[in-house]
Design an enzyme around this catalytic site. Sequence first.
Site, PDB file in Angstrom:
ATOM      1  N   GLY A  57      22.674  80.603  41.192  1.00  0.00           N
ATOM      2  CA  GLY A  57      23.402  81.858  41.345  1.00  0.00           C
ATOM      3  C   GLY A  57      23.143  82.452  42.717  1.00  0.00           C
ATOM      4  O   GLY A  57      22.186  82.079  43.399  1.00  0.00           O
ATOM      5  N   CYS A  84      17.732  75.822  40.756  1.00  0.00           N
ATOM      6  CA  CYS A  84      17.791  76.742  41.898  1.00  0.00           C
ATOM      7  C   CYS A  84      17.386  78.149  41.456  1.00  0.00           C
ATOM      8  O   CYS A  84      16.229  78.385  41.149  1.00  0.00           O
ATOM      9  CB  CYS A  84      19.183  76.706  42.524  1.00  0.00           C
ATOM     10  SG  CYS A  84      19.230  77.419  44.192  1.00  0.00           S
ATOM     11  N   TYR A  85      18.305  79.120  41.409  1.00  0.00           N
ATOM     12  CA  TYR A  85      17.972  80.451  40.919  1.00  0.00           C
ATOM     13  C   TYR A  85      17.354  80.366  39.523  1.00  0.00           C
ATOM     14  O   TYR A  85      16.461  81.141  39.176  1.00  0.00           O
ATOM     15  CB  TYR A  85      19.241  81.306  40.897  1.00  0.00           C
ATOM     16  CG  TYR A  85      19.050  82.706  40.349  1.00  0.00           C
ATOM     17  CD1 TYR A  85      18.563  83.726  41.156  1.00  0.00           C
ATOM     18  CD2 TYR A  85      19.380  83.011  39.028  1.00  0.00           C
ATOM     19  CE1 TYR A  85      18.394  85.015  40.663  1.00  0.00           C
ATOM     20  CE2 TYR A  85      19.217  84.288  38.523  1.00  0.00           C
ATOM     21  CZ  TYR A  85      18.722  85.295  39.339  1.00  0.00           C
ATOM     22  OH  TYR A  85      18.564  86.561  38.849  1.00  0.00           O
ATOM     23  N   HIS A 171      19.900  70.992  43.666  1.00  0.00           N
ATOM     24  CA  HIS A 171      21.066  70.933  42.768  1.00  0.00           C
ATOM     25  C   HIS A 171      21.332  69.487  42.361  1.00  0.00           C
ATOM     26  O   HIS A 171      21.946  68.730  43.103  1.00  0.00           O
ATOM     27  CB  HIS A 171      22.298  71.520  43.460  1.00  0.00           C
ATOM     28  CG  HIS A 171      22.249  73.002  43.609  1.00  0.00           C
ATOM     29  ND1 HIS A 171      22.772  73.862  42.669  1.00  0.00           N
ATOM     30  CD2 HIS A 171      21.712  73.785  44.586  1.00  0.00           C
ATOM     31  CE1 HIS A 171      22.568  75.104  43.060  1.00  0.00           C
ATOM     32  NE2 HIS A 171      21.928  75.087  44.221  1.00  0.00           N
ATOM     33  N   GLU A 173      23.425  68.521  40.177  1.00  0.00           N
ATOM     34  CA  GLU A 173      24.803  68.352  39.709  1.00  0.00           C
ATOM     35  C   GLU A 173      25.784  67.953  40.816  1.00  0.00           C
ATOM     36  O   GLU A 173      26.911  67.515  40.522  1.00  0.00           O
ATOM     37  CB  GLU A 173      25.297  69.643  39.027  1.00  0.00           C
ATOM     38  CG  GLU A 173      25.538  70.828  39.953  1.00  0.00           C
ATOM     39  CD  GLU A 173      24.299  71.664  40.230  1.00  0.00           C
ATOM     40  OE1 GLU A 173      24.453  72.825  40.651  1.00  0.00           O
ATOM     41  OE2 GLU A 173      23.171  71.150  40.029  1.00  0.00           O
ATOM     42  N   SER A 225      55.946  70.646  28.178  1.00  0.00           N
ATOM     43  CA  SER A 225      56.455  70.638  29.553  1.00  0.00           C
ATOM     44  C   SER A 225      56.577  69.238  30.122  1.00  0.00           C
ATOM     45  O   SER A 225      57.281  69.022  31.100  1.00  0.00           O
ATOM     46  CB  SER A 225      55.520  71.457  30.447  1.00  0.00           C
ATOM     47  OG  SER A 225      54.285  70.770  30.631  1.00  0.00           O
ATOM     48  N   GLY A 226      55.870  68.270  29.541  1.00  0.00           N
ATOM     49  CA  GLY A 226      55.807  66.933  30.114  1.00  0.00           C
ATOM     50  C   GLY A 226      54.579  66.729  30.975  1.00  0.00           C
ATOM     51  O   GLY A 226      54.296  65.612  31.404  1.00  0.00           O
ATOM     52  N   GLY A 227      53.823  67.829  31.239  1.00  0.00           N
ATOM     53  CA  GLY A 227      52.558  67.708  31.947  1.00  0.00           C
ATOM     54  C   GLY A 227      51.484  67.145  31.033  1.00  0.00           C
ATOM     55  O   GLY A 227      51.677  66.997  29.821  1.00  0.00           O
ATOM     56  N   VAL A 228      50.335  66.850  31.616  1.00  0.00           N
ATOM     57  CA  VAL A 228      49.266  66.202  30.860  1.00  0.00           C
ATOM     58  C   VAL A 228      48.791  67.075  29.701  1.00  0.00           C
ATOM     59  O   VAL A 228      48.656  66.606  28.562  1.00  0.00           O
ATOM     60  CB  VAL A 228      48.074  65.855  31.784  1.00  0.00           C
ATOM     61  CG1 VAL A 228      46.937  65.230  30.987  1.00  0.00           C
ATOM     62  CG2 VAL A 228      48.513  64.928  32.903  1.00  0.00           C
ATOM     63  N   ASP A 229      48.543  68.361  29.960  1.00  0.00           N
ATOM     64  CA  ASP A 229      47.908  69.221  28.962  1.00  0.00           C
ATOM     65  C   ASP A 229      48.787  69.407  27.727  1.00  0.00           C
ATOM     66  O   ASP A 229      48.336  69.214  26.588  1.00  0.00           O
ATOM     67  CB  ASP A 229      47.569  70.585  29.574  1.00  0.00           C
ATOM     68  CG  ASP A 229      46.683  70.466  30.801  1.00  0.00           C
ATOM     69  OD1 ASP A 229      46.015  69.422  30.934  1.00  0.00           O
ATOM     70  OD2 ASP A 229      46.667  71.396  31.613  1.00  0.00           O
ATOM     71  N   SER A 230      50.047  69.797  27.936  1.00  0.00           N
ATOM     72  CA  SER A 230      50.916  70.027  26.780  1.00  0.00           C
ATOM     73  C   SER A 230      51.245  68.718  26.069  1.00  0.00           C
ATOM     74  O   SER A 230      51.401  68.680  24.842  1.00  0.00           O
ATOM     75  CB  SER A 230      52.198  70.741  27.201  1.00  0.00           C
ATOM     76  OG  SER A 230      53.017  69.917  28.004  1.00  0.00           O
ATOM     77  N   SER A 231      51.325  67.621  26.819  1.00  0.00           N
ATOM     78  CA  SER A 231      51.633  66.326  26.206  1.00  0.00           C
ATOM     79  C   SER A 231      50.515  65.868  25.283  1.00  0.00           C
ATOM     80  O   SER A 231      50.763  65.425  24.153  1.00  0.00           O
ATOM     81  CB  SER A 231      51.872  65.275  27.296  1.00  0.00           C
ATOM     82  OG  SER A 231      52.977  65.608  28.104  1.00  0.00           O
ATOM     83  N   LYS A 371      39.739  68.787  32.591  1.00  0.00           N
ATOM     84  CA  LYS A 371      40.955  68.030  32.888  1.00  0.00           C
ATOM     85  C   LYS A 371      40.739  66.522  32.777  1.00  0.00           C
ATOM     86  O   LYS A 371      41.569  65.806  32.206  1.00  0.00           O
ATOM     87  CB  LYS A 371      41.451  68.374  34.295  1.00  0.00           C
ATOM     88  CG  LYS A 371      42.834  67.840  34.622  1.00  0.00           C
ATOM     89  CD  LYS A 371      43.903  68.684  33.950  1.00  0.00           C
ATOM     90  CE  LYS A 371      45.284  68.321  34.388  1.00  0.00           C
ATOM     91  NZ  LYS A 371      46.313  69.241  33.856  1.00  0.00           N
TER      92      LYS A 371
END
Length: 515
Positions: A57, A84-85, A171, A173, A225-231, A371
């Site tokens: 942070g 870290c923090y 870090h 990550e 919509s045809g996008g990844v998420d809605s599909s 994603k």
Amino acid sequence: MEAEQHPVVVLDFGAQYSKLIARRVRESRVFSLIVPYDTPLDALRRLEPGAIIFSGGPASVHAPGAPMPDPGVFELGVPILGICYGVQLFAHMLGGKVRRSDKREYGIAHLARAGAGPLFQSVQPQTQVWMSHGDAITDLPPGFEVLGTTENCPYAAIADPARKLYGVQFHPEVVHTPEGSAILANFLHGVCGLADRWTMGSFVEAEIERIRAQAGNRHVLCALSGGVDSSVTAVLIHRALGDQLTCVFVNNGLLRKGEPELVQRVFRDNFHIDLRYANAEDRFLAALAGVTEPEQKRKIIGNLFIEVFEEEARAIGDVEILAQGTLYPDVIESVSATGGPSVTIKSHHNVGGLPDKMHLELLEPLRELFKDEVRALGRELGLPEEIVGRHPFPGPGLGVRCVGAVTRERLDTLREADAIFIEEIKRAGLYHDIWQALVCLLPVRSVGVQGDERSYEEVCSLRAVTSEDAMTADWFRFPPEVLQRVANRICNEVRHINRVLYDITSKPPGTIEWE
């Protein structure tokens, strides 16, 4: 499923890397959640965490109002990793000391191991790490020992093995700590004893049960919509509920070339999903006539989408649940770790007002996924790569890539240029190296020479970026011959364009889209 019963909880202290920590945990096949640092102790206890990670942070532990967790977190009997923090909080809250460092560390450092233990199992004795801190621990709390040092940080890694409290000043990550994923995996599996059971296969099984439990016998409506998420949302719900799902695809005239045909072919023909097609192209173009301000465009497109979608929902009737492809980053960003307001850069493309307007219960089966996990889920569900591997596409579509006035002619021009750009990227084998590629049609004209004659036509800008989560992005370094081929084809094959530019602005200061 054990991964669900005992998640790794990331306490977010306002770090820019909190999402990255959660993703790295999941890459070790352990489920993770991000919650604000001030989450009440009872709420943490109800999550039944298998481990807790304190994020980094921007604050100093000595600053007025510095973010602090409930001290009782150390009494939960759960392994904790401070980053870290987060590790400075160990010292500050458990009887050690932290002060402003004489020699701050930003960037690459080299960690020398000073002790044994499970955290650095199979990690090289000397390893590169990435630092970003101005404060440093000067006195260890009782019960802690040193596990690693750097040139300017004598307490770069510490531990109280008896209480399973481990901390690193660097870090793990970020990619600049090459063995960071191994260190995190050692904490998760070696220290905490968590099993590597978080997989898309296990997620599908558990999520189908949740969808069925929530929906019962009720009908679900999904905007596709045809996008990844809605599909992926649609196919997952269809697997769970079958004919209880109806999808609505709204053609707003702002889609990519061949988009309506692709969506209908994949979902109606391949998956046999009940798909309603609403052609509203003329309505959207009429509403956008003469509008050039980007935020006004987004609002017009979003509001009109709601109108069309509501009309389709009324025509279907007997709908009680609305499905949306909300992802985990959307959920995280809706809660500020520090409680402060966030600045609106641009309206989000999700139709957030839809549930309230339509009085529908919300079903969000992807709200715990990032994603890259959604793409993996899509492949698990058998979605074709032409859907799963697609670059992100904004909800307002080409309306915000047609910079300035939106007309049918300009959209057709932009569609052709965009199709050529994507085709050449794929031909060069670069499509999956790029997070997002797009063409913007600019509100300027330029003089050119085409066919030995003077032309005065439109200008387009190519844009391609690399990113992990779209929060930051860098421009993609194309081989010059690829850009040359794209520019030649656009100028030769697309009417009304005689000049092609390439945008090399990173995010920040730019955004990925122009509007």
